[in-house]
Design a protein around this motif. Structure first.
Motif, short mmCIF file in Angstrom:
data_model
loop_
_atom_site.label_atom_id
_atom_site.label_comp_id
_atom_site.label_asym_id
_atom_site.label_seq_id
_atom_site.Cartn_x
_atom_site.Cartn_y
_atom_site.Cartn_z
N LYS A 198 50.77 78.13 42.27
CA LYS A 198 49.47 77.52 42.59
C LYS A 198 49.34 76.93 44.31
O LYS A 198 48.75 77.03 44.81
N ASP A 257 55.00 78.92 28.40
CA ASP A 257 53.87 78.27 27.60
C ASP A 257 52.52 78.72 28.30
O ASP A 257 51.47 78.32 27.92
N SER A 258 52.56 79.86 28.94
CA SER A 258 51.31 80.28 29.74
C SER A 258 51.51 81.56 30.46
O SER A 258 52.74 82.04 30.95
N MET A 259 50.32 82.36 30.55
CA MET A 259 50.27 83.54 31.34
C MET A 259 49.24 83.53 32.33
O MET A 259 48.04 83.06 32.05
N SER A 260 49.21 83.57 33.66
CA SER A 260 48.48 83.42 34.69
C SER A 260 48.30 84.86 35.39
O SER A 260 49.19 85.34 35.85
N HIS A 315 54.17 85.15 34.10
CA HIS A 315 54.53 84.88 32.65
C HIS A 315 55.48 83.46 32.45
O HIS A 315 56.68 83.74 32.96
N ARG A 316 55.06 82.52 31.88
CA ARG A 316 55.99 81.42 31.74
C ARG A 316 56.05 81.30 30.28
O ARG A 316 55.26 81.66 29.55
#
Length: 210
Positions: free
Chosen positions: A88, A60-63, A57-58
């Motif tokens: 990545k 600006d995003s969740m991966s 969880h960052r």
């Protein structure tokens, strides 16, 4: 933390897999190694597949990242402790080399092999050796399975028992079914890694529990 997702494989793409669990479809980023293993599953085997996960969880995003076995997930987490390697790039590294070969290259200081992995140059390879030598250890899944045979069956298959109970099945009934299946399938299980044996027992248990 989401430890794992159990569901049906809907689609396997380059670097991604879509897994349907209940009425939700999850898109997980996966290595080429995991994608290849999932692609090679039969239609029947693509049902009730268990993928281990890591959620990042960052701001600006969740991966969501998926892994076929614990060894790959552990390697993914350890790689990110190396300066300059993010999630990545860690996944890209695991797409270019198996966990077994990666661990061997790190332990022997094989900079040439590490540098041949796409996206990894000599400088990063050296950082990996310094940070992960004797840290990232590949445990042969067959040996792990053999060692666990001396443990109680409830302990040996605790992950899938917990997963089935979380799905709403009665624990006592689940333990009885797993105990029975592990005896019936003992010959087949003996030829599989612990992860693949779990997958076999899980799919069979779901059918019996209804």
């Amino acid at each position: 933390m989401i430890n794992a997702i159990i569901g049906d494989v809907v689609r396997v793409m380059d670097g991604e897999v879509i897994l349907r669990a209940g009425y939700v479809e999850y898109m997980l980023s996966v290595s080429a190694q995991t994608a290849s293993k999932l692609s090679n599953l039969s239609l029947e085997e693509r049902r009730a597949v268990r993928l281990l996960t890591v959620l990042i969880h960052r701001e600006d995003s969740m991966s969501l990242f998926g892994f076929y076995d614990e060894a790959e997930r552990e390697a993914f987490l350890q790689l990110q402790t190396v300066s300059g390697i993010g999630s990545k790039q860690a996944l890209k590294i695991l797409s270019g080399i198996s966990v077994r070969n990666l661990a061997q290259a790190l332990d022997t200081g094989n900079l040439k092999l590490l540098s041949s992995i796409p996206g990894i140059g000599p400088k990063t390879g050296q950082k990996m050796i310094l940070a992960l030598r004797d840290v990232l250890v590949f445990e042969d899944e067959k040996s792990k399975t053999n060692g666990q045979r001396s443990q109680s069956k409830a302990s040996q298959w605790s992950d899938i028992i917990t997963a089935l109970v979380d799905m709403g099945y009665d624990r006592r009934k689940v333990e009885e079914v797993i105990d029975s299946l592990s005896e019936q399938e003992s010959e087949a299980i003996g030829k599989l890694s612990h992860h693949d044996a779990e997958q076999l027992l899980f799919r069979s248990a779901v059918k019996l529990l209804g």
